[in-house]
Motif scaffolding. Sequence first.
Motif, PDB file in Angstrom:
ATOM      1  N   ARG A   1       0.911  -1.235   0.077  1.00 20.16           N
ATOM      2  CA  ARG A   1       0.038   0.049   0.037  1.00 20.16           C
ATOM      3  C   ARG A   1       0.806   1.483   0.008  1.00 20.16           C
ATOM      4  NH1 ARG A   1      -3.851  -1.323   3.836  1.00 20.16           N
ATOM      5  NH2 ARG A   1      -2.143  -0.486   5.440  1.00 20.16           N
ATOM      6  N   ALA A   2       2.050   1.374   0.833  1.00 23.61           N
ATOM      7  CA  ALA A   2       2.720   2.609   0.899  1.00 23.61           C
ATOM      8  C   ALA A   2       3.596   2.569  -0.720  1.00 23.61           C
ATOM      9  CB  ALA A   2       3.773   2.349   1.957  1.00 23.61           C
ATOM     10  N   ILE A   3       3.884   1.566  -0.941  1.00 24.01           N
ATOM     11  CA  ILE A   3       4.550   1.640  -2.203  1.00 24.01           C
ATOM     12  C   ILE A   3       3.923   2.324  -3.306  1.00 24.01           C
ATOM     13  CG2 ILE A   3       5.723   0.364  -4.401  1.00 24.01           C
ATOM     14  CD1 ILE A   3       6.774  -1.589  -1.648  1.00 24.01           C
ATOM     15  N   SER A   4       2.561   1.795  -3.416  1.00 25.43           N
ATOM     16  CA  SER A   4       1.379   2.196  -4.460  1.00 25.43           C
ATOM     17  C   SER A   4       1.139   3.647  -4.167  1.00 25.43           C
ATOM     18  CB  SER A   4       0.084   1.248  -4.315  1.00 25.43           C
ATOM     19  OG  SER A   4      -0.743   1.716  -5.219  1.00 25.43           O
ATOM     20  N   LEU A   5       1.164   4.061  -2.886  1.00 22.72           N
ATOM     21  CA  LEU A   5       0.715   5.654  -2.663  1.00 22.72           C
ATOM     22  C   LEU A   5       1.861   6.331  -2.891  1.00 22.72           C
ATOM     23  CD1 LEU A   5      -1.282   5.285   0.763  1.00 22.72           C
ATOM     24  CD2 LEU A   5      -2.171   5.956  -1.487  1.00 22.72           C
ATOM     25  N   LEU A   6       3.097   5.874  -2.755  1.00 20.34           N
ATOM     26  CA  LEU A   6       4.374   6.614  -3.157  1.00 20.34           C
ATOM     27  C   LEU A   6       4.374   6.770  -4.522  1.00 20.34           C
ATOM     28  CD1 LEU A   6       6.854   5.370  -0.444  1.00 20.34           C
ATOM     29  CD2 LEU A   6       5.917   7.741  -0.767  1.00 20.34           C
ATOM     30  N   ASN A   7       4.252   5.667  -5.403  1.00 22.25           N
ATOM     31  CA  ASN A   7       4.058   5.910  -6.788  1.00 22.25           C
ATOM     32  C   ASN A   7       3.228   6.815  -7.346  1.00 22.25           C
ATOM     33  OD1 ASN A   7       6.217   3.990  -7.204  1.00 22.25           O
ATOM     34  ND2 ASN A   7       4.905   2.361  -7.353  1.00 22.25           N
ATOM     35  N   VAL A   8       2.108   6.818  -6.853  1.00 21.93           N
ATOM     36  CA  VAL A   8       0.855   7.749  -7.119  1.00 21.93           C
ATOM     37  C   VAL A   8       1.377   9.033  -6.834  1.00 21.93           C
ATOM     38  CG1 VAL A   8      -1.649   8.352  -6.944  1.00 21.93           C
ATOM     39  CG2 VAL A   8      -0.924   6.071  -7.109  1.00 21.93           C
ATOM     40  N   LEU A   9       1.932   9.315  -5.745  1.00 17.84           N
ATOM     41  CA  LEU A   9       2.289  10.556  -5.209  1.00 17.84           C
ATOM     42  C   LEU A   9       3.332  11.324  -6.105  1.00 17.84           C
ATOM     43  CD1 LEU A   9       1.746  12.811  -3.092  1.00 17.84           C
ATOM     44  CD2 LEU A   9       3.669  11.498  -1.652  1.00 17.84           C
TER      45      LEU A   9
END
Length: 177
Positions: free
Chosen positions: A127-135
């Motif tokens: 979830r953190a990786i996904s959010l960081l990529n989107v960010l």
Amino acid sequence: MLDDADATAILTGMVTISRTFRKAAQRSRERSLAGTKYGFLRHLLDGDARLGELAHHLIISAPVASRAVEALEADALVERRTDPLDARAILISITEQGRTALAEGDSRIIRKFAVALDDWTPEEAERAISLLNVLNERLADVLQPSETPADAENSARPDSTTTTDTLTNKDEKENNE
């Protein structure tokens, strides 16, 4: 839509993370790669690059990029060579010593992250990786020049003079920043 309070909280969290990394690099007694130098070496793993490309990739000025490359070159972590496709241009290449230093640095950094986040589940990490990529993708827009209502109106017109003037003004703004 994200409200101002949430946007402020996210930005504050990002600034805190950035400061944490900066402080950790300053406190480190060992000679380590950090910041711009680390980013350059990571980028050069994918292939040689020109100085301007490196600066653009890390969103830094040309003088900062030049100093970082000079420091990496002094440590024999990168080397400059003539671009075979354009003899006027110089390419920056990572050396074997640079690859080794990067691998050792990655290993230390990864161990520290693993220890700091050892209570995270694989789902939390994903979830953190996904959010960081989107960010990161969305924040790339922050670096683009803002389009004013006049720019939008002018870009809708096929008048080449207006379009050229708009591009020239944008180029002047970017050069002055």
